[in-house]
Design a protein around this motif. Structure first.
Motif, PDB file in Angstrom:
ATOM      1  N   GLY A   7      10.497   5.101   9.769  1.00 33.23           N
ATOM      2  CA  GLY A   7      10.018   6.049   8.766  1.00 33.23           C
ATOM      3  C   GLY A   7       9.744   7.422   9.344  1.00 33.23           C
ATOM      4  N   LEU A   8       9.062   7.459  10.480  1.00 30.79           N
ATOM      5  CA  LEU A   8       8.727   8.728  11.092  1.00 30.79           C
ATOM      6  C   LEU A   8       9.954   9.423  11.670  1.00 30.79           C
ATOM      7  N   PHE A   9      10.868   8.634  12.229  1.00 28.78           N
ATOM      8  CA  PHE A   9      12.070   9.218  12.824  1.00 28.78           C
ATOM      9  C   PHE A   9      12.958   9.828  11.751  1.00 28.78           C
ATOM     10  N   GLN A  10      13.072   9.153  10.607  1.00 22.72           N
ATOM     11  CA  GLN A  10      13.884   9.684   9.512  1.00 22.72           C
ATOM     12  C   GLN A  10      13.320  11.003   8.996  1.00 22.72           C
ATOM     13  N   LEU A  11      12.007  11.127   9.041  1.00 20.47           N
ATOM     14  CA  LEU A  11      11.369  12.335   8.527  1.00 20.47           C
ATOM     15  C   LEU A  11      11.524  13.507   9.490  1.00 20.47           C
ATOM     16  N   ALA A  12      11.514  13.208  10.788  1.00 21.90           N
ATOM     17  CA  ALA A  12      11.432  14.296  11.759  1.00 21.90           C
ATOM     18  C   ALA A  12      12.550  14.304  12.793  1.00 21.90           C
ATOM     19  N   LEU A  71      -3.776  -2.374   3.553  1.00 23.75           N
ATOM     20  CA  LEU A  71      -2.892  -1.371   4.143  1.00 23.75           C
ATOM     21  C   LEU A  71      -1.431  -1.695   3.836  1.00 23.75           C
ATOM     22  N   LEU A  72      -1.089  -2.980   3.888  1.00 27.98           N
ATOM     23  CA  LEU A  72       0.267  -3.411   3.558  1.00 27.98           C
ATOM     24  C   LEU A  72       0.591  -3.120   2.096  1.00 27.98           C
ATOM     25  N   ALA A  73      -0.384  -3.372   1.196  1.00 26.41           N
ATOM     26  CA  ALA A  73      -0.170  -3.130  -0.233  1.00 26.41           C
ATOM     27  C   ALA A  73       0.043  -1.643  -0.516  1.00 26.41           C
ATOM     28  N   VAL A  74      -0.748  -0.790   0.144  1.00 21.93           N
ATOM     29  CA  VAL A  74      -0.597   0.663  -0.037  1.00 21.93           C
ATOM     30  C   VAL A  74       0.773   1.107   0.456  1.00 21.93           C
ATOM     31  N   GLY A  75       1.182   0.562   1.599  1.00 19.52           N
ATOM     32  CA  GLY A  75       2.486   0.917   2.139  1.00 19.52           C
ATOM     33  C   GLY A  75       3.628   0.506   1.228  1.00 19.52           C
ATOM     34  N   MET A  76       3.564  -0.700   0.684  1.00 19.16           N
ATOM     35  CA  MET A  76       4.612  -1.167  -0.223  1.00 19.16           C
ATOM     36  C   MET A  76       4.668  -0.299  -1.481  1.00 19.16           C
ATOM     37  N   LEU A  77       3.507   0.139  -1.947  1.00 22.69           N
ATOM     38  CA  LEU A  77       3.458   1.001  -3.127  1.00 22.69           C
ATOM     39  C   LEU A  77       4.092   2.356  -2.836  1.00 22.69           C
ATOM     40  N   LEU A  78       3.814   2.923  -1.676  1.00 25.29           N
ATOM     41  CA  LEU A  78       4.389   4.221  -1.312  1.00 25.29           C
ATOM     42  C   LEU A  78       5.904   4.148  -1.161  1.00 25.29           C
ATOM     43  N   LEU A  79       6.415   2.994  -0.746  1.00 23.33           N
ATOM     44  CA  LEU A  79       7.856   2.848  -0.571  1.00 23.33           C
ATOM     45  C   LEU A  79       8.615   2.890  -1.902  1.00 23.33           C
ATOM     46  N   TYR A 133      10.224  10.304  -2.647  1.00 22.82           N
ATOM     47  CA  TYR A 133       9.939  11.437  -1.769  1.00 22.82           C
ATOM     48  C   TYR A 133       9.939  10.998  -0.309  1.00 22.82           C
ATOM     49  N   ALA A 134      10.478  11.854   0.548  1.00 14.07           N
ATOM     50  CA  ALA A 134      10.590  11.517   1.968  1.00 14.07           C
ATOM     51  C   ALA A 134       9.229  11.288   2.603  1.00 14.07           C
ATOM     52  N   ILE A 135       8.240  12.104   2.245  1.00 16.63           N
ATOM     53  CA  ILE A 135       6.910  11.959   2.830  1.00 16.63           C
ATOM     54  C   ILE A 135       6.282  10.637   2.420  1.00 16.63           C
ATOM     55  N   CYS A 136       6.509  10.223   1.181  1.00 19.92           N
ATOM     56  CA  CYS A 136       5.972   8.938   0.710  1.00 19.92           C
ATOM     57  C   CYS A 136       6.642   7.779   1.451  1.00 19.92           C
ATOM     58  N   TYR A 137       7.962   7.905   1.638  1.00 16.78           N
ATOM     59  CA  TYR A 137       8.697   6.864   2.366  1.00 16.78           C
ATOM     60  C   TYR A 137       8.180   6.751   3.795  1.00 16.78           C
ATOM     61  N   SER A 138       7.975   7.901   4.440  1.00 21.64           N
ATOM     62  CA  SER A 138       7.499   7.910   5.819  1.00 21.64           C
ATOM     63  C   SER A 138       6.104   7.307   5.931  1.00 21.64           C
ATOM     64  N   MET A 139       5.198   7.709   5.037  1.00 17.77           N
ATOM     65  CA  MET A 139       3.839   7.181   5.072  1.00 17.77           C
ATOM     66  C   MET A 139       3.811   5.699   4.699  1.00 17.77           C
ATOM     67  N   GLY A 140       4.705   5.298   3.802  1.00 15.21           N
ATOM     68  CA  GLY A 140       4.804   3.887   3.438  1.00 15.21           C
ATOM     69  C   GLY A 140       5.218   3.039   4.630  1.00 15.21           C
ATOM     70  N   CYS A 141       6.211   3.524   5.364  1.00 18.46           N
ATOM     71  CA  CYS A 141       6.640   2.813   6.578  1.00 18.46           C
ATOM     72  C   CYS A 141       5.516   2.752   7.600  1.00 18.46           C
TER      73      CYS A 141
END
Length: 310
Positions: free
Chosen positions: A26-31, A113-121, A125-133
């Motif tokens: 997630g972080l690598f895809q963003l940056a 934390l897992l539930a929040v991540g799955m929701l963000l995915l 938006y790229a930032i949501c995907y990155s934070m979800g990962c």
């Protein structure tokens, strides 16, 4: 019983590695593009390269990923081999962030934390995907650490495990060899440290033995960059060789002083897992600072041994 425990151990280890991969992805895809530009633009001095290595490795949660990136950039002639040493030193420091993260006692909140991540995915938006990962990866790390800790007691009762720990504890070099082999197999020094943390919490392993395994794991994880350098040209291979030599020299330097490092770590924290995490930070920071002024002769040494003289 052995089959059940070994199956669970492999499953928890797989979850841990999956968590690292998800966070990194997630972080690598963003940056990715920005990180490569950062490496190509500010590595013209060793200290700036070290700072870049710390930042990028802490962000990607993988020194191996940074090493593979360096091999690719050198192979593409975007940066010279001489500019990579500082980054390698910084990467060794940056990778200790993960070990510090997993010592935080938030395992009971990992499912949230897992539930929040799955929701963000679910968002585009790229930032949501990155934070979800990031959230999913962290949740996997904490859940797997809880599982590995629960297995430490039954695993330590096996005669093979007891013999192996006694062998590793008999000499610091043996512990380092065990850590190097384990890291070469799982391709993650952080995973080796996580396993050692589980045995430390169960008091089936001493802190000096765990530190020796941690030091050795830094060498074992160099295999990733070495494999990535195959067929990439002589300069790219020098990056992989430099990584091996830096970690090997650090191990040789510190192995005689493991008990001292353990004593300092025990003064900093009463929790065994945190003590090992702090030991990893101290070891890598001290080694990098000591080797930073020697970047020029070191690059000459690697080039003379594994390629053309500079």
């Amino acid at each position: 019983m052995f089959t059940e425990i070994s199956t669970r151990f492999i499953a928890y280890l797989a979850i841990f590695l999956f968590g690292l991969i998800v966070m990194r992805h997630g972080l690598f895809q963003l940056a990715q593009a920005k990180l490569q530009v950062l490496l190509t633009e500010i590595t013209n001095s060793a200290w700036k390269g070290m700072l870049a290595g710390i930042f990028i490795t802490a962000l990607l949660q993988s020194s191996s990923a940074v090493m593979v990136m360096l091999v690719g950039l050198v192979a593409a002639r975007l940066i010279p081999f001489t500019h990579t040493i500082g980054v390698i030193l910084g990467a060794n420091i940056g990778t200790t962030v993960t070990a510090e993260l997993i010592t935080f006692q938030i395992g009971s909140h990992a499912l949230w934390l897992l539930a929040v991540g799955m929701l963000l995915l679910l968002f585009r938006y790229a930032i949501c995907y990155s934070m979800g990962c990031l959230c999913v990866g962290l949740a996997c790390l904490f859940l797997s650490m809880s599982g590995l800790s629960s297995l430490a007691e039954p695993v330590s009762t096996f005669s093979f495990t007891q013999d192996l720990f006694q062998w590793a504890a008999s000499h610091s070099a043996y512990g380092a060899i065990l850590g190097a082999i384990l890291a070469a197999i799982v391709q993650s020094s952080t995973a080796c440290i996580a396993i050692a943390m589980g045995f430390l919490a169960d008091q089936s392993m001493t802190l000096p033995t765990a530190i020796a395994i941690m030091i050795g794991s830094n060498i074992g994880t160099c295999l990733t960059a070495l494999l990535a350098s195959i067929g990439a040209g002589p300069s790219a291979r020098q990056v992989a060789y430099a990584n091996i030599w830096l970690n090997a020299l650090g191990a040789i330097l510190f192995l005689p002083f493991i008990n001292g490092l353990a004593s300092i770590s025990m003064m900093l924290s009463s929790d065994p897992a945190t003590q090992l995490a702090h030991s990893s930070v101290l070891f890598n920071v001290i080694c990098s600072i000591l080797l930073l002024p020697l970047v020029r002769p070191f690059t000459w040494f690697v080039s003379a041994l594994h390629g053309n003289r500079l």
